[in-house]
Design a protein around this motif. Structure first.
Motif, PDB file in Angstrom:
ATOM      1  N   VAL A  38       1.665 -13.321  20.365  1.00  0.00           N
ATOM      2  CA  VAL A  38       0.637 -14.364  20.485  1.00  0.00           C
ATOM      3  C   VAL A  38       1.304 -15.712  20.241  1.00  0.00           C
ATOM      4  CG1 VAL A  38      -1.351 -12.938  19.843  1.00  0.00           C
ATOM      5  CG2 VAL A  38       0.001 -14.035  18.058  1.00  0.00           C
ATOM      6  N   ALA A  39       0.752 -16.774  20.847  1.00  0.00           N
ATOM      7  CA  ALA A  39       1.332 -18.109  20.682  1.00  0.00           C
ATOM      8  C   ALA A  39       0.288 -19.166  20.983  1.00  0.00           C
ATOM      9  CB  ALA A  39       2.550 -18.293  21.591  1.00  0.00           C
ATOM     10  N   PHE A  40       0.349 -20.257  20.227  1.00  0.00           N
ATOM     11  CA  PHE A  40      -0.516 -21.409  20.443  1.00  0.00           C
ATOM     12  C   PHE A  40       0.234 -22.461  21.258  1.00  0.00           C
ATOM     13  CE2 PHE A  40      -2.637 -19.690  16.656  1.00  0.00           C
ATOM     14  CZ  PHE A  40      -3.972 -19.818  17.020  1.00  0.00           C
ATOM     15  N   SER A  41      -0.524 -23.215  22.064  1.00  0.00           N
ATOM     16  CA  SER A  41       0.056 -24.347  22.766  1.00  0.00           C
ATOM     17  C   SER A  41       0.279 -25.492  21.772  1.00  0.00           C
ATOM     18  CB  SER A  41      -0.867 -24.789  23.904  1.00  0.00           C
ATOM     19  OG  SER A  41      -2.107 -25.239  23.389  1.00  0.00           O
ATOM     20  N   PRO A  42       1.083 -26.509  22.126  1.00  0.00           N
ATOM     21  CA  PRO A  42       1.456 -27.553  21.155  1.00  0.00           C
ATOM     22  C   PRO A  42       0.273 -28.275  20.518  1.00  0.00           C
ATOM     23  CG  PRO A  42       2.827 -27.700  23.100  1.00  0.00           C
ATOM     24  CD  PRO A  42       1.795 -26.670  23.397  1.00  0.00           C
ATOM     25  N   ASN A  43      -0.811 -28.502  21.277  1.00  0.00           N
ATOM     26  CA  ASN A  43      -1.966 -29.236  20.759  1.00  0.00           C
ATOM     27  C   ASN A  43      -3.169 -28.335  20.525  1.00  0.00           C
ATOM     28  OD1 ASN A  43      -0.692 -31.916  20.954  1.00  0.00           O
ATOM     29  ND2 ASN A  43      -0.777 -31.546  23.171  1.00  0.00           N
ATOM     30  N   ASP A  44      -2.934 -27.046  20.404  1.00  0.00           N
ATOM     31  CA  ASP A  44      -3.969 -26.050  20.100  1.00  0.00           C
ATOM     32  C   ASP A  44      -5.058 -25.990  21.164  1.00  0.00           C
ATOM     33  OD1 ASP A  44      -2.540 -25.700  17.821  1.00  0.00           O
ATOM     34  OD2 ASP A  44      -3.924 -26.742  16.499  1.00  0.00           O
ATOM     35  N   GLY A  75      -9.309  -7.811   8.734  1.00  0.00           N
ATOM     36  CA  GLY A  75     -10.235  -7.623   9.841  1.00  0.00           C
ATOM     37  C   GLY A  75      -9.710  -6.699  10.914  1.00  0.00           C
ATOM     38  N   HIS A  76      -8.398  -6.471  10.911  1.00  0.00           N
ATOM     39  CA  HIS A  76      -7.816  -5.564  11.907  1.00  0.00           C
ATOM     40  C   HIS A  76      -8.015  -4.114  11.487  1.00  0.00           C
ATOM     41  CE1 HIS A  76      -5.878  -8.452  14.575  1.00  0.00           C
ATOM     42  NE2 HIS A  76      -5.499  -9.134  13.514  1.00  0.00           N
ATOM     43  N   SER A  77      -8.218  -3.263  12.469  1.00  0.00           N
ATOM     44  CA  SER A  77      -8.426  -1.845  12.195  1.00  0.00           C
ATOM     45  C   SER A  77      -7.124  -1.069  12.091  1.00  0.00           C
ATOM     46  CB  SER A  77      -9.301  -1.219  13.291  1.00  0.00           C
ATOM     47  OG  SER A  77      -8.682  -1.377  14.570  1.00  0.00           O
ATOM     48  N   HIS A  78      -6.035  -1.614  12.644  1.00  0.00           N
ATOM     49  CA  HIS A  78      -4.725  -0.967  12.585  1.00  0.00           C
ATOM     50  C   HIS A  78      -3.655  -2.034  12.320  1.00  0.00           C
ATOM     51  CE1 HIS A  78      -7.151   2.038  14.699  1.00  0.00           C
ATOM     52  NE2 HIS A  78      -6.318   2.930  14.227  1.00  0.00           N
ATOM     53  N   ASN A  79      -2.411  -1.605  12.297  1.00  0.00           N
ATOM     54  CA  ASN A  79      -1.312  -2.486  11.904  1.00  0.00           C
ATOM     55  C   ASN A  79      -1.241  -3.751  12.753  1.00  0.00           C
ATOM     56  OD1 ASN A  79      -0.665  -0.514  10.093  1.00  0.00           O
ATOM     57  ND2 ASN A  79       1.471  -0.359  10.680  1.00  0.00           N
ATOM     58  N   VAL A  80      -0.971  -4.864  12.067  1.00  0.00           N
ATOM     59  CA  VAL A  80      -0.765  -6.135  12.755  1.00  0.00           C
ATOM     60  C   VAL A  80       0.612  -6.105  13.416  1.00  0.00           C
ATOM     61  CG1 VAL A  80      -0.560  -8.627  12.456  1.00  0.00           C
ATOM     62  CG2 VAL A  80      -2.259  -7.351  11.141  1.00  0.00           C
ATOM     63  N   SER A  81       0.665  -6.444  14.705  1.00  0.00           N
ATOM     64  CA  SER A  81       1.911  -6.350  15.465  1.00  0.00           C
ATOM     65  C   SER A  81       2.509  -7.707  15.808  1.00  0.00           C
ATOM     66  CB  SER A  81       1.670  -5.569  16.767  1.00  0.00           C
ATOM     67  OG  SER A  81       0.648  -6.198  17.539  1.00  0.00           O
ATOM     68  N   CYS A  82       1.768  -8.803  15.628  1.00  0.00           N
ATOM     69  CA  CYS A  82       2.296 -10.134  15.922  1.00  0.00           C
ATOM     70  C   CYS A  82       1.440 -11.183  15.230  1.00  0.00           C
ATOM     71  CB  CYS A  82       2.345 -10.392  17.430  1.00  0.00           C
ATOM     72  SG  CYS A  82       0.774 -10.099  18.269  1.00  0.00           S
ATOM     73  N   VAL A  83       2.069 -12.319  14.901  1.00  0.00           N
ATOM     74  CA  VAL A  83       1.402 -13.408  14.182  1.00  0.00           C
ATOM     75  C   VAL A  83       1.929 -14.733  14.716  1.00  0.00           C
ATOM     76  CG1 VAL A  83       0.960 -14.469  11.934  1.00  0.00           C
ATOM     77  CG2 VAL A  83       1.181 -12.004  12.084  1.00  0.00           C
ATOM     78  N   ASP A  84       1.056 -15.752  14.746  1.00  0.00           N
ATOM     79  CA  ASP A  84       1.499 -17.107  15.043  1.00  0.00           C
ATOM     80  C   ASP A  84       0.589 -18.090  14.317  1.00  0.00           C
ATOM     81  OD1 ASP A  84       3.166 -19.021  16.199  1.00  0.00           O
ATOM     82  OD2 ASP A  84       1.777 -19.358  17.861  1.00  0.00           O
ATOM     83  N   VAL A  85       1.144 -19.252  13.973  1.00  0.00           N
ATOM     84  CA  VAL A  85       0.411 -20.329  13.310  1.00  0.00           C
ATOM     85  C   VAL A  85       0.435 -21.540  14.227  1.00  0.00           C
ATOM     86  CG1 VAL A  85       0.278 -21.822  11.279  1.00  0.00           C
ATOM     87  CG2 VAL A  85       1.034 -19.446  11.034  1.00  0.00           C
ATOM     88  N   ALA A 108      -2.228 -17.984  23.958  1.00  0.00           N
ATOM     89  CA  ALA A 108      -1.859 -16.945  24.913  1.00  0.00           C
ATOM     90  C   ALA A 108      -1.443 -15.693  24.166  1.00  0.00           C
ATOM     91  CB  ALA A 108      -0.727 -17.423  25.819  1.00  0.00           C
ATOM     92  N   SER A 109      -1.773 -14.539  24.742  1.00  0.00           N
ATOM     93  CA  SER A 109      -1.401 -13.257  24.147  1.00  0.00           C
ATOM     94  C   SER A 109      -0.768 -12.374  25.210  1.00  0.00           C
ATOM     95  CB  SER A 109      -2.620 -12.558  23.536  1.00  0.00           C
ATOM     96  OG  SER A 109      -3.643 -12.388  24.498  1.00  0.00           O
ATOM     97  N   LEU A 110       0.178 -11.557  24.783  1.00  0.00           N
ATOM     98  CA  LEU A 110       0.951 -10.699  25.678  1.00  0.00           C
ATOM     99  C   LEU A 110       0.757  -9.248  25.274  1.00  0.00           C
ATOM    100  CD1 LEU A 110       3.157 -10.332  27.893  1.00  0.00           C
ATOM    101  CD2 LEU A 110       4.856 -10.665  26.086  1.00  0.00           C
ATOM    102  N   GLY A 111       0.328  -8.417  26.219  1.00  0.00           N
ATOM    103  CA  GLY A 111       0.123  -7.002  25.943  1.00  0.00           C
ATOM    104  C   GLY A 111       1.409  -6.214  25.964  1.00  0.00           C
ATOM    105  N   GLY A 112       1.388  -5.029  25.353  1.00  0.00           N
ATOM    106  CA  GLY A 112       2.556  -4.156  25.293  1.00  0.00           C
ATOM    107  C   GLY A 112       2.802  -3.434  26.601  1.00  0.00           C
TER     108      GLY A 112
END
Length: 650
Positions: free
Chosen positions: A115-121, A60-70, A125-129
């Motif tokens: 990107v990061a999820f809180s403990p209970n979802d 679904g991304h148009s360019h390279n994925v730069s970060c991932v979190d589960v 939060a996401s952080l820009g470059g």
């Protein structure tokens, strides 16, 4: 009923992807079910079952994925991307159960750093470059961006790391170059409140961070090779503050000269373990299990302008290939290690005995080929190495390395007795396919690098093309390699060489806008094809009466071999040139790939595109159809190797 010319384009099925984007910090995650790992590869997020190697893709991304979190419950996967300067970068939340898009926002510019999820979802939060510099908090339940703020003060550097606390949903940490902040989320007021950590005179570039299980201490790995230990605020009126800069206990031979040692090339990843231990990964490829020392040093340590009396004992250590960018663990305690050289390891923390799970090319893949009449294996080449892969499992079987050189082309002997490679230092190197040992070398084969290869079915003659434009024929003996002929017609680099089935003719494509058909029995020119393009690929039709070419003019051209006349031209790309072309052994389908990142399948007779493969994040550099016509393997400049299911009847 639709006619042949009205066949609707269908998407090719992506069956496997070989590779791992190791330069993404914390880009490898273990799903809480313990059976799958999630990582970035180009524009896709790959969900791979560890036991079987079966893969599913989030596209679904148009360019390279730069970060991932589960997320910690495993319900969601978040990913951010990088984009061109001046454009928005999207953050997508995926549902793990359906592997479909759950929510998204595009409030960042150019790049999403973390990107990061809180403990209970509750939050994501996401952080820009560096071109954006904002923190955005997203409400997962309502699918609505809640609030945002600048991640660092104007006098500080860029923020690169984002981590939530272990027990509470409303607190997270950002860190980076000379900046470290603790954030509080006020949900009702839709407001973010940052607190700067008091660091005194300490200045560090932080590349990773971990918070202990009870949210008491924050540990930060730095490029200086030490670990910052920060006390988080436990009381409302308490401020977060630096406790110590931890260095490892020096080796015995250095105890008399130094009191503390930092890790070479910095600490790039960390993982908290039970019993107050931690696992660190360094830029030099060292994976070490550390425990805070109970003994104080004899003298006060002064490490990088920070006076401290704390040391870390190195309990165990091991070494991997490449900078360690990711350390993660499943619920059973097994640790997964990701490196910048696109390697994924698995280890037990009690012993740190590493098992190599997956490998990939960290740089551009130049070429790919199958052995004749063998679809179970294929060979690829890139900078410094040539690798043999098992097609079904995607596992690497063999690797031949030449440090500081680039392998530009390769060919497998017809009888499978040799893997012949051409390198940018002008040397042809041939290897045994079972052991990977060097068979022979042809030194100074070309003075501007070997750019193309073609081997006779008998194995006695090897055709080579060079960057200076020459095509040379070499007689391969048991102990000698003799130059038989040097054909000096091209004025540009030779990009492709193809032989007929009976080894009577050879065609060479060049960037000078010509393709030449050679009589390789007498080593004379037979026919020349001219076009206003840089020819990048050429192949014979199975009948060997026609040629198919592709080049920078974006056109797929059919040529008559007898007189060199142009039969048909197809506009095969809308953007960028074509870099590779191949045709099925039965002559029904042509497959092309180029700068537009698309793999396209054309019907030869009708000349229409019937299938399109979307998956590469950068230009496709080479492709090959398997001998059994069931698989197409394409390689790209991003290092990815993608395997596609070849269509049957249309």
């Amino acid at each position: 009923m639709a006619s042949d010319g009205e066949v609707k384009k269908k998407e090719l099925q992506l069956t496997a992807a070989i590779g791992f984007e190791g330069n993404v910090l914390s880009g490898l995650h273990v799903h809480p079910d313990g059976t799958h790992v999630v990582y970035a590869l180009g524009t896709d997020v790959v969900v791979m079952e560890v036991a079987s190697g079966r893969q599913r893709f989030l596209t679904g991304h148009s360019h390279n994925v730069s970060c991932v979190d589960v997320s910690r419950c495993g319900r969601y996967i978040a990913s951010g991307q990088i984009n061109f300067m001046g454009f928005r970068a999207e953050v997508i939340i995926w549902s793990y159960d359906t592997l479909e898009r759950y929510g998204s926002h595009n409030l960042h510019k150019v790049k999403v750093e973390a990107v990061a999820f809180s403990p209970n979802d509750v939050f994501m939060a996401s952080l820009g470059g560096q071109d954006d510099g904002n923190v955005i908090v997203y409400d997962v339940a309502t699918k609505d961006p809640l609030c945002g703020l600048k991640a660092s003060q104007p006098t500080q550097g860029n923020s690169l790391v984002l981590k939530f606390c272990s027990t509470v949903d409303d607190t997270f940490v950002t860190a980076g170059d000379y900046t470290l902040r603790v954030w509080k989320i006020h949900r009702k007021k839709r407001f973010l409140a940052p607190s700067n950590v008091t660091l005194s005179e300490v200045k560090r570039k932080i590349r990773c961070a971990r918070i202990d299980a009870v949210d008491r201490y924050l540990y930060c790995g730095t490029t200086s090779g030490d670990i910052m230990k920060v006390r988080l605020a436990q009381e409302p009126d308490q401020m977060p503050a630096l406790v110590a800069c931890l260095a490892r206990t020096p080796e015995k031979k250095n105890k008399l000269t130094r009191e503390g040692e930092s890790y070479s090339l910095g600490i790039w990843s960390m993982l908290m373990l039970p019993n107050d231990e931690m696992l660190v990964g360094t830029g030099a490829g060292r994976v070490a299990r550390l425990q805070e020392s109970t003994q104080k040093p004899r003298n006060t340590i002064k490490l990088m302008k920070r006076v401290t009396d704390r040391l870390m004992d190195e309990v165990q250590c091991n070494t991997v290939q490449g900078r360690v960018t990711t350390l993660t663990a499943d619920q059973s305690g097994r640790v997964y290690v990701g490196t910048a050289d696109s390697h994924i390891y698995r280890a037990c923390p009690s012993s740190i005995k590493l098992t190599l799970l997956r490998t990939g090319h960290p740089t551009e893949v130049k070429a790919v080929t199958f052995p004749r009449a063998c679809s179970e294996l294929f060979v690829t080449c890139a900078a410094e190495d040539t690798r043999v892969w098992h097609a079904a499992s995607g596992q690497e079987l063999l690797r031949m390395c030449v440090p500081n050189m680039v392998c530009q082309c390769l060919q497998v002997a017809a009888d499978g007795s040799a893997i012949v490679t051409g390198w940018n230092d002008g040397i042809v190197r041939s290897y045994h396919p079972e052991s990977g040992k060097l068979q022979y070398m042809i030194r100074d084969a070309h003075n501007r690098g070997v750019s193309a290869l073609a081997a006779f079915s008998t194995g006695k003659i090897l055709m080579t093309g060079g960057g200076e434009g020459q095509v040379r024929a070499w007689e391969i003996g048991c102990q000698t390699q003799t130059l038989r002929a040097a054909l000096k017609e091209h004025r540009g680099s030779v990009t492709c060489l193809r032989l007929t089935g009976d080894d009577s003719e050879c065609v060479s494509a060049s960037t000078d806008g010509s393709c030449i058909i050679w009589d390789v029995r007498r080593f004379t020119r037979k026919t020349v094809l001219f076009a206003n393009t840089l020819f990048m690929g050429v192949c014979y039709h199975p009948s060997e009466a026609q040629l198919i070419t592709c080049g920078t003019d974006r056109k797929l051209a059919y040529w008559e071999i007898f007189d060199g006349s142009l039969i048909r031209e197809l506009e095969a790309a809308q953007d960028g040139g074509l870099n590779a072309v191949d045709i099925t052994p039965d002559g029904r389908f042509i497959v092309t790939g180029g700068d537009d990142k698309l793999l396209k399948v054309y019907r030869y007779s009708e000349g229409d595109c019937v299938f399109t493969g979307v998956g590469h994040s950068t230009a496709i550099s080479s492709l090959k159809i398997s001998p059994d016509m069931k698989t197409v393997v394409s390689v790209g400049t991003d290092g990815a190797i993608l395997c596609w299911k070849m269509p049957g009847d249309v």
